[in-house]
Design a protein around this motif. Structure first.
Motif, mmCIF file in Angstrom:
data_model
loop_
_atom_site.group_PDB
_atom_site.id
_atom_site.type_symbol
_atom_site.label_atom_id
_atom_site.label_comp_id
_atom_site.label_asym_id
_atom_site.label_seq_id
_atom_site.Cartn_x
_atom_site.Cartn_y
_atom_site.Cartn_z
ATOM 1 N N LEU A 1 0.828 -1.208 0.000
ATOM 2 C CA LEU A 1 0.000 0.000 0.000
ATOM 3 C C LEU A 1 0.864 1.261 0.000
ATOM 4 N N ALA A 2 1.951 1.246 0.778
ATOM 5 C CA ALA A 2 2.846 2.407 0.809
ATOM 6 C C ALA A 2 3.513 2.614 -0.551
ATOM 7 N N TYR A 3 3.902 1.524 -1.183
ATOM 8 C CA TYR A 3 4.541 1.625 -2.499
ATOM 9 C C TYR A 3 3.565 2.158 -3.535
ATOM 10 N N ARG A 4 2.325 1.706 -3.482
ATOM 11 C CA ARG A 4 1.320 2.197 -4.436
ATOM 12 C C ARG A 4 1.025 3.670 -4.213
ATOM 13 N N ARG A 5 0.973 4.092 -2.945
ATOM 14 C CA ARG A 5 0.748 5.515 -2.684
ATOM 15 C C ARG A 5 1.905 6.345 -3.231
ATOM 16 N N MET A 6 3.107 5.843 -3.088
ATOM 17 C CA MET A 6 4.264 6.566 -3.612
ATOM 18 C C MET A 6 4.206 6.660 -5.131
ATOM 19 N N ARG A 7 3.819 5.592 -5.780
ATOM 20 C CA ARG A 7 3.689 5.609 -7.244
ATOM 21 C C ARG A 7 2.629 6.605 -7.686
ATOM 22 N N GLU A 8 1.519 6.663 -6.945
ATOM 23 C CA GLU A 8 0.454 7.601 -7.299
ATOM 24 C C GLU A 8 0.920 9.046 -7.184
ATOM 25 N N ARG A 9 1.903 9.289 -6.295
ATOM 26 C CA ARG A 9 2.435 10.646 -6.143
ATOM 27 C C ARG A 9 3.608 10.908 -7.080
ATOM 28 N N GLY A 10 3.883 9.970 -7.974
ATOM 29 C CA GLY A 10 4.978 10.137 -8.918
ATOM 30 C C GLY A 10 6.307 9.602 -8.436
ATOM 31 N N GLY A 11 6.310 8.869 -7.319
ATOM 32 C CA GLY A 11 7.548 8.308 -6.789
ATOM 33 C C GLY A 11 8.013 7.107 -7.588
ATOM 34 N N THR A 12 9.200 6.626 -7.257
ATOM 35 C CA THR A 12 9.812 5.516 -7.982
ATOM 36 C C THR A 12 10.129 4.366 -7.036
ATOM 37 N N ALA A 13 10.447 3.218 -7.630
ATOM 38 C CA ALA A 13 10.853 2.057 -6.846
ATOM 39 C C ALA A 13 12.139 2.343 -6.088
ATOM 40 N N VAL A 14 13.060 3.048 -6.734
ATOM 41 C CA VAL A 14 14.323 3.396 -6.082
ATOM 42 C C VAL A 14 14.069 4.248 -4.838
ATOM 43 N N GLY A 15 13.180 5.231 -4.956
ATOM 44 C CA GLY A 15 12.854 6.072 -3.816
ATOM 45 C C GLY A 15 12.217 5.295 -2.684
ATOM 46 N N PHE A 16 11.358 4.340 -3.044
ATOM 47 C CA PHE A 16 10.700 3.523 -2.024
ATOM 48 C C PHE A 16 11.719 2.692 -1.259
ATOM 49 N N ARG B 1 17.047 12.918 1.335
ATOM 50 C CA ARG B 1 16.635 12.775 -0.055
ATOM 51 C C ARG B 1 17.242 11.509 -0.647
ATOM 52 N N ALA B 2 16.413 10.694 -1.277
ATOM 53 C CA ALA B 2 16.847 9.388 -1.769
ATOM 54 C C ALA B 2 17.716 9.521 -3.013
ATOM 55 N N THR B 3 18.631 8.590 -3.170
ATOM 56 C CA THR B 3 19.425 8.532 -4.383
ATOM 57 C C THR B 3 18.525 8.235 -5.583
ATOM 58 N N GLY B 4 18.933 8.687 -6.734
ATOM 59 C CA GLY B 4 18.189 8.374 -7.948
ATOM 60 C C GLY B 4 18.839 7.276 -8.749
ATOM 61 N N SER B 5 19.921 6.696 -8.207
ATOM 62 C CA SER B 5 20.686 5.677 -8.926
ATOM 63 C C SER B 5 20.355 4.290 -8.401
ATOM 64 N N ALA B 6 19.799 3.440 -9.261
ATOM 65 C CA ALA B 6 19.484 2.069 -8.855
ATOM 66 C C ALA B 6 20.744 1.271 -8.519
ATOM 67 N N PRO B 7 21.819 1.318 -9.349
ATOM 68 C CA PRO B 7 23.036 0.568 -8.981
ATOM 69 C C PRO B 7 23.611 1.001 -7.635
ATOM 70 N N ARG B 8 23.595 2.301 -7.389
ATOM 71 C CA ARG B 8 24.101 2.823 -6.109
ATOM 72 C C ARG B 8 23.261 2.278 -4.949
ATOM 73 N N LEU B 9 21.939 2.233 -5.121
ATOM 74 C CA LEU B 9 21.053 1.740 -4.076
ATOM 75 C C LEU B 9 21.255 0.246 -3.844
ATOM 76 N N VAL B 10 21.428 -0.515 -4.919
ATOM 77 C CA VAL B 10 21.659 -1.951 -4.782
ATOM 78 C C VAL B 10 22.916 -2.210 -3.960
ATOM 79 N N LEU B 11 23.987 -1.489 -4.265
ATOM 80 C CA LEU B 11 25.223 -1.634 -3.496
ATOM 81 C C LEU B 11 25.010 -1.269 -2.033
ATOM 82 N N GLY B 12 24.218 -0.218 -1.802
ATOM 83 C CA GLY B 12 23.943 0.194 -0.436
ATOM 84 C C GLY B 12 23.162 -0.860 0.335
ATOM 85 N N ALA B 13 22.109 -1.400 -0.280
ATOM 86 C CA ALA B 13 21.304 -2.424 0.388
ATOM 87 C C ALA B 13 22.140 -3.666 0.675
ATOM 88 N N LEU B 14 22.986 -4.051 -0.279
ATOM 89 C CA LEU B 14 23.849 -5.216 -0.074
ATOM 90 C C LEU B 14 24.852 -4.958 1.050
#
Length: 436
Positions: free
Chosen positions: A87-102, A373-386
Motif C-alpha cells: 500500500l505504501a509503495y502504491r501511494r508513492m507511485r500515485e504521487r509520482g515516486g519511484t521504486a528506487v525512492g521507495f 533525499r533518496a538517491t536516484g541511482s538504482a546501482p548505487r542503491l543496490v550496493l547500499g542495500a547489499l
C-alpha cells in the motif's frame, strides 16, 4: 537485487480500504509485544560455583511448544509487512515516486536505528572487556544479541525486493506466490533428503518472501473478496495440515524450532493467521479505535524497529544485573523452570516491558526522523542495500564482538550514504575552480 517499477494494472483500480488500517496497526503492535514477551521468558540466568551461567530457559522444556503456538507471530508480521509495504509503495507511485525512492526510504527506516544500537552494544562489550568480565560471558552476550538480528536482515531483503515482487504479483499473482511456496517446500525436501542442515537457511529468503507475498493479496482486497466460509476453511485446513505434519514427524510442534532455519510449516502458520485476521478485521478496526488501545498502537507503531532492536540489550543487562546482585548478596537464584522461577516471571516480564519502553522512547528519534533525499541511482542503491545486509548478516553468523560491531557499523553507514542523494558541490567552490 532488482529494483523495478511495476506497471499499473486493473488491480490498482479495485476498491480498497483506507490507506491506514488501524486494526492492522494494532495487530502489528501486538506482534511486537509478543516477540518481546517470548524472548523475555526464554532468558535464563543462574549462578554456580564457577560464576554466572546464562542459558535459554526454554531448552528441553515441555511448555515452549504450546507457548510458541501463541507467541510465534513472525509469519503474521511478514504478512502485515507485505500488506503495509504494498500500500505504501502504491501511494508513492500515485504521487509520482519511484521504486528506487521507495527502497531507499526502507533502507533508512530499518538501518538508521540499527546503526546506533549496534554501535552502543559494541561500546558496551568493549567496556565489559576493560572491566575484566570473563571472555566466555562476553562471547555469550554478543551471540545472544546477534540472534534476533536475522529479522532485520530478512525484512530488509524482503522490503528491498518489494517493488520487483509487487510487479510479479500484479502480472501473475498466483504464479508468483506459488513459485515461492514451491521453492520453500523444495528446500525442506532437499534438506531432509541430504541431511545438510545448512540448506535450510535458503528459506530465510523464500519462506519470508512468500509470506510477504501473501500480504499483497490482503492489501489488494483479493482475500476479502472471498466468502467468510472459504476464508475460514482455508485457515482450518492450514491448521489441520500443520497438525498432521507434527504428528507424522515432518516438522517439530515447537514453532520456535521451525524458525531456525525457517521451514514451510511457517507458511501454514501464516495462512492460519491471515485467515483469522481477515475474518475479524472489522471487529479489530472498531476495537483499535478505543482510546487506550489507540494509544498503545501509536506508541509501538512509531518505535517498532527501535523496540525490536533494543529489547535484547535490555534483557542482557537485566540478566547481568541479576547475576551480579546474586553474587554480591550471596543469594541463590531459583533453578530454571522451578516453581520459584515461575513465581518470579510476572515481575521479570513486567520489568522487561517497562525498561524496553523507556529505552525505546529515548531512541525514537533515530527511527522517526525524516529520511534524507533518496538517491536516484538504482546501482548505487543496490550496493547500499547489499552493504547493509552484509553488515547485519555478519553479526548473525559470527556473533557480535567489538570488532564485528565496528565493521557492521561501517558497512551500515556506507549503506545509508549510498541510499542518499549525494550533496551538490557548493556553488562558490565550483566558481573558485573556474579561471577568470
Amino acid at each position: 537485487m532488482a529494483i523495478v517499477q511495476s506497471p499499473p494494472t486493473a488491480v490498482d483500480a479495485r476498491p480498497r480500504r483506507a490507506s491506514r488500517d488501524t486494526g492492522i496497526d494494532f495487530v502489528r503492535a501486538l506482534c511486537v509485544l509478543a516477540v518481546v514477551l517470548l524472548h523475555s521468558i526464554m532468558v535464563g540466568v543462574t549462578v554456580d560455583v564457577s560464576g554466572p551461567v546464562f542459558e535459554n530457559a526454554s531448552d528441553g522444556t515441555a511448555w515452549i511448544a504450546p507457548l510458541s503456538w501463541l507467541l510465534q507471530v513472525m509469519p503474521l508480521f511478514f504478512v502485515i509487512g507485505g500488506f503495509s509495504g504494498l500500500l505504501a509503495y502504491r501511494r508513492m507511485r500515485e504521487r509520482g515516486g519511484t521504486a528506487v525512492g521507495f527502497v531507499a526510504g526502507r533502507v533508512h527506516r530499518l538501518l538508521r536505528p540499527a546503526v546506533f544500537t549496534i554501535a552502543i552494544v559494541g561500546v558496551g562489550l568493549a567496556l565489559l572487556t576493560v572491566l575484566g568480565v570473563p571472555a566466555d560471558l562476553i562471547v555469550t552476550a554478543g551471540f545472544r544479541y546477534g540472534q534476533p538480528l536475522w529479522f532485520l536482515g530478512v525484512f530488509l531483503l524482503c522490503q528491498a525486493l518489494l517493488p520487483a515482487l509487487a510487479a510479479a504479483h500484479e502480472r501473475a499473482p498466483y504464479r508468483s506466490i506459488g513459485a515461492l511456496v514451491a521453492v520453500s517446500v523444495a528446500v525442506d525436501v532437499l534438506r531432509a533428503a541430504t541431511g545438510i542442515e545448512g540448506l535450510g537457511f535458503l528459506n530465510l529468503a523464500f519462506v519470508w518472501m512468500a509470506l510477504q507475498q501473501l500480504g499483497f493479496f490482503l492489501a489488494d482486497g483479493r482475500i476479502d473478496m472471498l466468502s467468510r466460509r472459504i476464508r475460514a476453511a482455508a485457515g482450518f485446513s492450514a491448521l489441520l495440515l500443520l497438525i498432521v505434519t507434527f504428528l507424522t514427524g515432518i516438522y517439530s510442534p515447537d514453532l520456535i524450532a521451525n524458525i531456525n532455519p525457517p521451514t514451510a510449516a511457517l507458511l501454514l502458520v501464516g495462512i492460519a493467521h491471515t485467515s483469522l485476521l481477515s475474518l475479524h478485521r472489522e471487529r479489530l478496526e472498531r476495537f483499535s479505535r478505543r482510546p487506550r488501545v489507540a494509544a498503545f498502537t501509536a506508541f509501538v507503531t512509531v518505535r517498532t524497529m527501535t523496540i525490536y532492536l533494543w529489547h535484547m540489550p535490555v534483557l542482557l543487562v537485566m540478566a547481568g544485573a541479576t547475576a551480579v546482585y546474586a553474587l554480591v548478596a550471596g543469594i541463590a537464584l531459583p533453578a530454571l523452570d522451578s516453581a520459584d522461577w515461575w513465581t518470579a516471571r510476572p515481575l521479570w516480564l513486567a520489568t522487561a516491558l517497562a525498561l524496553t519502553a523507556v529505552v525505546a522512547v529515548a531512541f525514537t528519534r533515530f527511527e522517526s526522523q525524516p529520511a534524507p533525499r533518496a538517491t536516484g541511482s538504482a546501482p548505487r542503491l543496490v550496493l547500499g542495500a547489499l552493504s547493509g545486509l552484509v553488515g547485519v548478516l555478519m553479526l548473525l553468523v559470527l556473533g557480535t564482538s567489538v570488532a564485528t560491531a565496528l565493521i557492521a557499523v561501517a558497512l551500515i553507514l556506507v549503506a545509508l550514504r549510498l541510499a542518499s542523494r549525494p550533496a551538490p558541490l557548493p556553488t562558490a567552490g565550483v566558481r573558485a575552480l573556474v579561471p577568470a
